[in-house]
Scaffold this active site. Structure first.
Site, PDB file in Angstrom:
ATOM      1  CG  HIS A   1      -2.057  -0.985   1.124  1.00 12.70           C
ATOM      2  ND1 HIS A   1      -2.588  -1.428  -0.067  1.00 12.70           N
ATOM      3  CD2 HIS A   1      -2.749  -1.625   2.110  1.00 12.70           C
ATOM      4  CE1 HIS A   1      -3.564  -2.300   0.180  1.00 12.70           C
ATOM      5  NE2 HIS A   1      -3.674  -2.438   1.482  1.00 12.70           N
TER       6      HIS A   1
ATOM      7  CG  HIS B   1      -7.781  -0.380   2.728  1.00 13.55           C
ATOM      8  ND1 HIS B   1      -8.314  -1.121   3.770  1.00 13.55           N
ATOM      9  CD2 HIS B   1      -6.780  -1.124   2.212  1.00 13.55           C
ATOM     10  CE1 HIS B   1      -7.641  -2.260   3.886  1.00 13.55           C
ATOM     11  NE2 HIS B   1      -6.709  -2.295   2.944  1.00 13.55           N
TER      12      HIS B   1
ATOM     13  CD  GLU C   1      -8.223  -3.545   0.038  1.00 14.55           C
ATOM     14  OE1 GLU C   1      -7.066  -3.172  -0.269  1.00 14.55           O
ATOM     15  OE2 GLU C   1      -8.455  -4.486   0.818  1.00 14.55           O
TER      16      GLU C   1
END
Length: 303
Positions: free
Chosen positions: A61, A136, A268
């Protein structure tokens, strides 16, 4: 209709959550590249790049200080029938190891009283760079202190997933879900087969069979059987990480509620994980002057 999302844990975190760093990307936009990059390494145009290893042995991420941990500016906000707010962030060349300057915007619009749209865009200024943003949020349609989401039902418009190795890195295959615990092509409880999937679902689904509306594909439908609340998600992204909060453990949130494993589900939408190292996956490289565009629509209803 009251819909609970875990955005508040990112926007108004408890001191315990912020101090301990326990909130696992609650409510954030993650990037410059969402999901995992194998060993934190990739090559682009003959140049090798090394990224922070923040989820050993991989980069996750965006690294140690990805887009979820930086301060975005409010670029514009509108009131009226369709209120919206636009955030912007400028990522510098070399930030978290990624090449080139990148200008990013994210616009949240309430297009209807029960419909939320998110439009994300990114433009590289001077170097090609990988870009794959993801939203998210952890969803629990039952309410903020209603327990886990295992009895929620899910339908995913995906006939395939990208199977992973022991470090949750795709092995490069596109695997049919039919006859496996990963099959959500027909609506079923999230918890029905979850014990067959190690810690739980944390896999990229290939969005390859949904109907289209306004140039967006139907990606997912989540329903809470107790309240009858429904979330339908539409997107233009090629994939979606279906994640059942397997690593959430003792996070203190609103009103002292404690969130544990499977307290929410993440949808996501994204480019495929580790696409920068996997030639047969859709490319996530954006050239200078080109524009990355990622759209999502969240529709809420009651059935």
């Amino acid at each position: 209709m009251e819909i609970w999302v875990m955005w508040f844990l990112d926007l108004i975190p408890s001191s315990h959550t912020r101090r301990k760093g326990l909130a696992p990307f609650f409510g954030c936009i993650v990037g410059r590249v969402a999901n995992r990059i194998k060993d934190g390494k990739f090559s682009l145009n003959g140049v090798d790049y090394t990224l922070p290893i923040n989820k050993p042995p991989n980069s996750l991420h965006g690294g140690q200080k990805g887009f979820d941990k930086v301060v975005w500016e409010v670029a514009e906000h509108k009131e009226g029938e369709h209120p919206s707010v636009t955030f912007k962030y400028h990522s510098r060349d070399g930030e978290e190891g990624y090449p080139g300057d990148l200008s990013v915007t994210a616009t949240y619009t309430l297009t209807y009283k029960t419909t939320l749209r998110l439009d994300m865009e990114a433009v590289p200024a001077n170097k090609p760079t990988p870009v794959s943003l993801a939203q998210h949020t952890y969803w629990n349609l039952g309410g903020h202190n209603s327990g886990d989401i295992l009895d929620n039902t899910a339908q995913l418009w995906a006939n395939h997933i990208t199977p992973v190795d022991q470090n949750t890195i795709p092995v490069g295959e596109i695997m049919p879900v039919k006859g496996t615990p990963f099959d959500f092509t027909a609506e079923k409880p999230i918890g029905r087969d979850i014990q067959q999937v190690s810690l739980g679902y944390d896999h990229n689904y290939v969005l390859d069979c949904g109907d289209e509306k306004d140039c967006l594909k139907h990606a997912a439908k989540i329903k809470d059987p107790k309240s009858s609340r429904v979330l339908d998600l539409w997107t233009n992204a090629p994939g979606m990480q279906f994640y059942t909060a397997n690593y959430v453990n003792g996070v203190v949130g609103k009103g002292g509620a404690v969130y544990n494993k499977h307290a929410g589900v993440c949808l996501e939408t994204q480019g495929f994980p580790n696409a920068v190292n996997t030639p047969n996956f859709p490319s996530v490289i954006v050239q200078p002057g080109d524009k990355y565009i990622h759209n999502m629509v969240y529709e809420f209803s009651v059935e």
